[in-house]
Scaffold this motif. Structure first.
Motif, PDB file in Angstrom:
ATOM      1  N   THR A 238       1.279  -1.781   0.285  1.00 26.82           N
ATOM      2  CA  THR A 238      -0.261  -0.254  -0.047  1.00 26.82           C
ATOM      3  C   THR A 238       1.028   1.263   0.201  1.00 26.82           C
TER       4      THR A 238
ATOM      5  N   ASP B 197      -2.884   3.603  -2.700  1.00 31.11           N
ATOM      6  CA  ASP B 197      -2.367   3.096  -3.830  1.00 31.11           C
ATOM      7  C   ASP B 197      -2.325   1.586  -3.307  1.00 31.11           C
ATOM      8  N   LYS B 198      -2.847   0.320  -4.500  1.00 30.77           N
ATOM      9  CA  LYS B 198      -2.402  -0.828  -3.910  1.00 30.77           C
ATOM     10  C   LYS B 198      -1.208  -1.499  -5.318  1.00 30.77           C
ATOM     11  N   PHE B 199      -0.186  -1.926  -4.916  1.00 35.94           N
ATOM     12  CA  PHE B 199       0.767  -1.902  -5.755  1.00 35.94           C
ATOM     13  C   PHE B 199       1.238  -3.799  -5.255  1.00 35.94           C
TER      14      PHE B 199
ATOM     15  N   ASN C 183       1.262  -0.471 -10.466  1.00 36.80           N
ATOM     16  CA  ASN C 183       0.356  -0.413  -9.999  1.00 36.80           C
ATOM     17  C   ASN C 183      -0.888  -1.766 -10.014  1.00 36.80           C
TER      18      ASN C 183
END
Length: 450
Positions: free
Chosen positions: A316, A320-322, A336
């Motif tokens: 995180t 955004d999640k990546f 991402n």
């Protein structure tokens, strides 16, 4: 003399600084972190909606007395399974039996009076025809005969009431199911009527209902799915759609029997914005009992192909999640992603990931973008269990290892041989702990904070 001592001290300090500089210059460069990589798991999944449900019995009866009296007998064992019509309690029947006998005797009395009135009416009729009797006498005898006949019918009704009261002294089970404890004991005065206290309670045991309350957004989503699949606006009864459900118990285990949604309310509660829905589950082993709270899961009716990665691979960065992937040069690259639904320990990736990408699934805590890593091939285990996985609750505090007592002596171990002086090896890359299975906020279970 003081100047000579100061000079010697300065020379010793300069020598020490020079030695430290040479030692620091002899340290090897840090090694790239060791990571485990795997390609995303590709399979067909079905989205799962989860709701909190409450178990209720289809039938519940509070056993109350229909007649008053002193409790004489209790025929059941508390907590047993009883059958419909089984004897439960006995109220002292002697008073009601005597009343019944009195009512039967009253019938015979009025039958005798009716026979006398009938003969009187016949005699008056003959006298009236011969001119020896009066019309008034005849009409009085006719009325007396009718009154006697009505008295017989009234006495029969009273006798039936008395017979029912005798029958009601023996209280029987109105339904089959599991019976509660007896709320009263022998010798107590039992009152009858709607306001009288209950003597015990019986609940049916098979099947069981689970009531849950989806919000109106979920209701609209299911409606859109129905229209998309059926192509018609007409509402179909929910029981005809054969929507399967699964429940997870409080200990995290999945109930082995599948249920079906069989009822949905015809209105949305305006105060809560939810609609009440019911699922029915078979309960052949009596594992479910009314009042339990469960987590009910409903899978979508149609599956779709998806890519899945473990929860521990997600990171995180604010909103955004990546994930990190390893390219052909052995460098870590950030990608991402857009997350989908959760299936067991895996998460659906809607966008941002390709089938051939090598995702870092372990050891990503020390990884930085555009830096070298030492990858080791691994695999992603399929734990989705047809999109409705079993979850186990977190271990209790009693299961955690206890620290040794303060006065306990550590076991003696042979002394390790002294290692020659030299530069120490860089610390190994720590492995991140697996995410918790508790219902913690997603931001703490899905990512490794940077």
């Amino acid at each position: 003399m003081p100047h000579a001592l100061l000079l010697l001290a300065l020379m010793a300090l300069a020598s020490a600084l020079a030695g430290c500089g040479s030692a620091a210059g002899s340290l090897p460069p840090p090694q790239p972190p060791k990571v485990t990589v795997a390609t995303p798991l590709s399979r067909e999944v079905r989205d799962v909606d989860e709701y909190t449900g409450r178990i209720e019995a289809p039938e519940t009866v509070e056993v109350r007395a229909r007649v008053s009296g002193y409790l004489q007998e209790i025929y059941f064992q508390e907590g047993d399974i009883v059958k419909k019509g089984q004897d439960l309690f006995l109220i002292d029947p002697r008073t009601y039996s005597a009343t019944f006998d009195q009512a039967k005797a009253r019938i015979k009395l009025y039958e005798s009076k009716y026979e006398f009135a009938k003969s009187s009416r016949a005699r008056s009729e003959r006298l009236l025809k011969s001119g020896a009797g009066t019309q008034e006498t005849y009409e009085s005898d006719v009325a007396t005969e009718g009154e006697s006949l009505a008295a017989i019918e009234s006495a029969k009704a009273d006798a039936e009431v008395a017979r029912l009261n005798v029958e009601f002294t023996k209280i029987q089970a109105e339904i089959g199911g599991r019976i509660d404890r007896a709320f009263v004991t022998r010798g107590n005065l039992i009152q009858s009527g709607a306001g009288a206290p209950a003597l015990t309670r019986i609940v049916s045991v098979d099947p069981m209902y689970v009531y849950f309350n989806p919000d109106e957004l979920a209701f609209l989503r299911y409606t859109q799915r129905r229209i998309a699949s059926d192509g018609q606006m007409e509402a179909q009864p929910v029981r005809e759609r054969n929507i399967e459900t699964t429940i997870v118990l409080a200990d995290g285990s999945v109930y082995p029997e599948k249920g079906k949604v069989d009822f949905a309310s015809n209105i949305v509660d305006p105060s809560t914005g939810t609609i009440q829905v019911r699922a029915v589950f078979p309960n052949p082993h009596r594992a479910l009992t009314p009042g339990l709270f469960v987590r009910l899961r409903i899978a979508s009716e149609q599956g779709y192909p998806a890519l899945l990665v473990p929860e521990r691979a997600l990171n995180t960065d604010q909103s955004d999640k990546f994930v990190y992937i390893v390219d052909d040069k052995g460098l870590a690259q950030r990608k991402n992603v857009v997350l989908g639904t959760k299936h067991g320990r895996l998460r659906v990736i809607k966008e941002g990931l390709a089938v051939a990408d090598k995702v870092i699934i372990s050891g990503g805590l020390l990884v930085r973008p555009e830096e070298k890593v030492q990858p080791t091939d691994g695999t992603i285990e399929d734990t989705t269990n047809d999109a409705i996985p079993a979850e186990r609750s977190a271990p209790s505090s009693d299961d955690a290892p206890r620290p040794p007592a303060a006065n306990a002596k550590a076991p003696s171990t042979p002394a390790a041989p002294a290692s020659p002086p030299g530069p120490s090896a860089p610390p190994a890359s720590p492995e991140p702990s697996p995410p918790s299975r508790s219902d913690a906020p997603k931001s703490t279970t899905e990512s490794n904070a940077r």
